[in-house]
Design an enzyme around this catalytic site. Structure first.
Site, PDB file in Angstrom:
ATOM      1  N   LYS A 187       0.841  -1.179   0.014  1.00 14.47           N
ATOM      2  CA  LYS A 187      -0.039   0.029  -0.084  1.00 14.47           C
ATOM      3  C   LYS A 187       0.974   1.145  -0.055  1.00 14.47           C
ATOM      4  O   LYS A 187       1.984   1.340   0.765  1.00 14.47           O
ATOM      5  CB  LYS A 187      -0.946   0.011   1.285  1.00 14.47           C
ATOM      6  CG  LYS A 187      -1.887   1.133   1.287  1.00 14.47           C
ATOM      7  CD  LYS A 187      -2.737   0.967   2.735  1.00 14.47           C
ATOM      8  CE  LYS A 187      -3.749   2.162   2.864  1.00 14.47           C
ATOM      9  NZ  LYS A 187      -4.597   1.728   3.999  1.00 14.47           N
ATOM     10  N   SER A 204      -9.354   1.661   3.364  1.00 11.62           N
ATOM     11  CA  SER A 204      -8.704   2.340   2.425  1.00 11.62           C
ATOM     12  C   SER A 204      -7.881   1.638   1.601  1.00 11.62           C
ATOM     13  O   SER A 204      -7.063   2.216   0.636  1.00 11.62           O
ATOM     14  CB  SER A 204      -8.026   3.501   3.328  1.00 11.62           C
ATOM     15  OG  SER A 204      -7.271   2.814   4.211  1.00 11.62           O
ATOM     16  N   SER A 215      -9.476  -0.833   7.515  1.00 10.89           N
ATOM     17  CA  SER A 215      -9.028  -0.777   6.257  1.00 10.89           C
ATOM     18  C   SER A 215      -8.584  -1.902   5.409  1.00 10.89           C
ATOM     19  O   SER A 215      -8.012  -1.749   4.348  1.00 10.89           O
ATOM     20  CB  SER A 215      -7.974   0.492   6.098  1.00 10.89           C
ATOM     21  OG  SER A 215      -8.637   1.597   6.087  1.00 10.89           O
TER      22      SER A 215
HETATM   23  N1  GLN Z   1     -12.837   3.671   7.257  1.00  7.70           N
HETATM   24  C1  GLN Z   1     -12.130   4.087   8.362  1.00  7.70           C
HETATM   25  C2  GLN Z   1     -11.518   5.517   8.359  1.00  7.70           C
HETATM   26  O1  GLN Z   1     -11.643   6.138   7.395  1.00  7.70           O
HETATM   27  C3  GLN Z   1     -10.908   3.134   8.378  1.00  7.70           C
HETATM   28  C4  GLN Z   1      -9.539   3.527   7.691  1.00  7.70           C
HETATM   29  C5  GLN Z   1      -8.401   2.929   8.094  1.00  7.70           C
HETATM   30  O2  GLN Z   1      -8.594   1.779   8.740  1.00  7.70           O
HETATM   31  N2  GLN Z   1      -7.353   3.394   7.563  1.00  7.70           N
HETATM   32  O3  GLN Z   1     -10.977   6.013   8.980  1.00  7.70           O
END
Ligand code: GLN
Length: 476
Positions: free
Chosen positions: A77, A152, A176
């Site tokens: 990532k 994400s 994410s």
């Molecule tokens: N959807 C969550 C957020 O927007 C999780 C993001 C993540 O785990 N990086 O914060």
């Protein structure tokens, strides 16, 4: 033609001379080129990957022992630092930023002879649940390209889903890794807070962030975890606990587990009825097979998403102050600007909308007049949740739930509804709030054709048990 089923089979094929690392790399490079519309990769390290594959083939053929991830084609990532390579966190503000050091996980992957094939698209600074927040365009779900892959770590999930890599690394602050794994029908594992070094992971919310793994099999996740976990002088939050041999621990005869599920989670009105039915029938089956599966009260469900967003935005607002256009990152082309003017112009142009919103929210909850009402309160809730997890794990070995309340939605469908987007995290943020490991395993298919997963959580540092139970369920 090259086919990948698991790292173990791949290694057997390499040792028998049925394939080579070079063949594997060419297979994945071709697959990535064939599917540019998925937008899973921001950059492919083609020449390097081929050169590394040649080197590994020569080393293996000369009889040298092979690393645990020998020739394994991995994507990372775009929040994980790889020395000499751009790492942009899916943001314009870091568009051309090159890392000057390796993240510890990268160091460990390379030591065990993995081949890093490229960096994967993600929501900007890992903020999002759909991968629509990347400054470099949305990622598409390979199963239905009109749908999101989740976020994400969307690019990393899709890469495993669409056979563009063997495994991928993502990061999980509130879901994410697990949420896109659920949407894409692959395994997504977030270990305990402190199991894997965060050194070289671009921070979002430091007391939540963990690097996680995407794979097709539990065994592949286990071997990757074994490689990248463990103490690190560069991250004082990493545990000194020895890293178990996760892979060999999988070879156990099936066990009976004591499993809990949160009653309120399964009864939540926002939960897709088919997902509820899928999980409910799994619970019935597990009981018939002799496991203990009990509903337990979880009266805090409606507080967990707000608590998560108060605390993570607070931490982000502090973390992101480093993007000041002075030390690194995008700088607005102003002539002789006053300092505040430079900050403002650069950060306004460099950060996307969602990131700006969260920095403002985080600054607000930390501001003198509101600190106690929001930040302190949320910290107190976090403690209550932690205590709850201790209580549950006194009796039970695992907690199960849906990973996400719905299957992958259409691109654009929720972009204007922030609350709906935040609610997608309702089942995943608990594990990050209390620091326990959690995994999503792809057990189900919805009548709309999309996959959905089961989330399994275990107590702190009980990844072995979580992997064993996952393996057992994936096989049955
Ligand atoms: N959807 C969550 C957020 O927007 C999780 C993001 C993540 O785990 N990086 O914060």
């Amino acid at each position: 033609m090259f086919r990948f089923s698991s790292i173990k089979d791949y290694h057997t094929a390499l040792q028998n001379g049925q394939t080579t690392c070079v063949e594997a790399v060419h297979f994945y490079l071709a697959a990535i080129k064939e599917k540019p519309q998925l937008n899973a990769f921001l950059e492919v390290f083609e020449a390097e990957a081929i050169a590394e594959a040649h080197r590994l083939d020569a080393s293996r053929i000369s009889g040298l022992p092979i690393g645990k991830l020998h020739g394994v084609v991995v994507g990372i990532k775009d929040v994980i630092c790889y020395k000499g390579h751009v790492v942009s966190a899916g943001s314009k503000i870091l568009e051309n930023f090159k890392s000057i050091y390796h993240a510890t996980v990268v160091e460990k992957l390379l030591q065990e002879e993995a081949i890093i094939i490229g960096r994967q698209n993600c929501d900007e600074f890992a903020m999002g649940s759909s991968n629509e927040n990347s400054a470099f365009g949305a990622v598409r779900n390979a199963l239905d390209e009109s749908r999101v892959p989740g976020g994400s770590s969307g690019g990393s999930a899709v890469s495993v889903q669409a056979n563009l890599t063997m495994i991928s690394l993502g990061s999980d602050t509130g879901g994410s890794v697990r949420q896109p794994a659920d949407f894409c029908g692959v395994i997504g594992l977030k270990p305990s807070y402190g199991r894997i070094s965060r050194y070289g992971l671009i921070a979002y919310a430091s007391s939540f962030d963990q690097i996680g793994i995407f794979s097709k099999t539990v065994e592949d996740a286990a071997v990757c975890l074994e490689v990248i976990a463990g103490a690190d002088d560069f991250d004082s939050t990493v545990s000194e606990k020895p890293v178990p041999a996760y892979r060999s621990e999988l070879n156990q005869s099936p066990k009976k587990y004591r499993i809990a599920y949160f009653r309120q989670a399964l009864e939540h009105p926002g939960l897709d009825p088919e997902i509820r039915a899928g999980i409910t029938s799994l619970i019935e089956r597990l009981k018939q097979e002799g496991h203990t599966v009990d509903p337990i009260e979880f009266e805090f469900l409606k507080h967990i998403v707000p608590t998560y967003y108060v605390l993570t935005t607070a931490e982000a607002s502090s973390n992101f102050s480093r993007f000041d256009a002075v030390r690194f990152g995008y700088r607005a082309p102003l002539v002789n600007p006053e300092l505040n003017e430079l900050y403002k112009a650069s950060r306004s142009a460099g950060f996307g909308k969602e990131v700006q919103r969260r920095i403002m929210l985080g600054t607000f909850v930390l501001s003198a007049g509101y600190f106690d009402a929001y930040f302190t309160k949320a910290q107190q809730v976090r403690r209550i949740l932690y205590n709850k997890s201790v209580e549950v794990f006194n009796t039970y070995e695992a907690i199960i739930s849906p990973t996400v309340p719905a299957t992958a939605f259409k691109i654009g469908e929720k972009s204007d509804d922030q609350v709906a987007m935040f609610l997608a995290d309702i089942y995943t943020v608990f594990a990050n709030l209390v620091g326990i490991p959690a995994v999503s395993i792809p057990l189900f298919t919805h009548s709309n054709g999309m996959p959905f997963g089961l989330q399994i959580m275990t107590n702190h540092f009980e990844e072995t048990k979580m992997l064993q139970l996952s393996d057992q369920l994936m096989r049955s």
